[in-house]
Enzyme design. Sequence first.
Site, PDB file in Angstrom:
ATOM      1  N   ASP A  76       0.842  -1.189   0.000  1.00 22.25           N
ATOM      2  CA  ASP A  76       0.000   0.000   0.000  1.00 22.25           C
ATOM      3  C   ASP A  76       0.883   1.247   0.000  1.00 22.25           C
ATOM      4  OD1 ASP A  76      -2.274   1.597   0.129  1.00 22.25           O
ATOM      5  OD2 ASP A  76      -2.437   1.427   2.307  1.00 22.25           O
ATOM      6  N   CYS A 114      -7.697  -2.006  -5.625  1.00 19.39           N
ATOM      7  CA  CYS A 114      -6.914  -2.131  -4.396  1.00 19.39           C
ATOM      8  C   CYS A 114      -7.927  -1.952  -3.269  1.00 19.39           C
ATOM      9  CB  CYS A 114      -5.768  -1.118  -4.358  1.00 19.39           C
ATOM     10  SG  CYS A 114      -6.243   0.596  -4.651  1.00 19.39           S
ATOM     11  N   LEU A 118      -7.527   4.119  -4.592  1.00 22.23           N
ATOM     12  CA  LEU A 118      -6.899   5.444  -4.660  1.00 22.23           C
ATOM     13  C   LEU A 118      -5.396   5.411  -4.912  1.00 22.23           C
ATOM     14  CD1 LEU A 118      -8.762   7.242  -1.737  1.00 22.23           C
ATOM     15  CD2 LEU A 118      -9.130   7.513  -4.203  1.00 22.23           C
TER      16      LEU A 118
END
Length: 175
Positions: A76, A114, A118
Site C-alpha cells: 500500500d 486495491c 486510490l
Amino acid sequence: MEVNATLIDCCDPQKPSRVLFHFLILDAPSPSNLPTYIKELQHRGVRHLVRVCGPTYDATLVKSRGIDVHSWPFDDGAPPTRAVLDSWLKLLDTELARQQEDPSVPPPTIGVHCVAGLGRAPILVALALVEYGNVSALDAIALIREKRKGAINQTQMHWITKYKRRHQGAGCVIM
C-alpha cells in the site's frame, strides 16, 4: 448498494475513435457486496480483474462468472514491484495482440482494484496511459485525479515521473 468505479479509456492516437483498453478503477469488494460487485463487472463487460491488494473475497466466485482474476499484490502506498509491472504489461500486450490479430475483437474492459481504489489501482492505470500512449506521467495523474479525487500519492507520483517507457505507440485518454 453502488460500486465505486471510475472508467478510463485508452485510445489510439492515430485513430482517436479506436479504444484500445477500457480500465475500470475500483475499491475492493467485501464478501457482503461481492454479488453486487460481480453484477457491475458483468454489466461493464469486464474480462479481467486485477487485484493489487490482499484478498478480501473468494476469487472463485468471480472466476465462475467468466472473469479472469489476476492477484498481483504490492505494498500500500508504494509503486508496483518489477514482477507486478511485468505481469501488468504482459496482460496488456496480450490483449492488444488479440485485437491486432482480429480487428473485430472488442477492446477489453480490465478492472483494477486495491483496498480504496486510490493508490495501487490508479497507479497501474496511469502506467498504462504513459506506456501505451502519448500521455506524460503528470498528465496521466491529472486525468485520473479529475475522475477519482485523491488518487495516487507523492511516492507513486515520483516513481511514475521517473519511469522509462518500454513501448512506443498508442495513446490513452479519459472519456
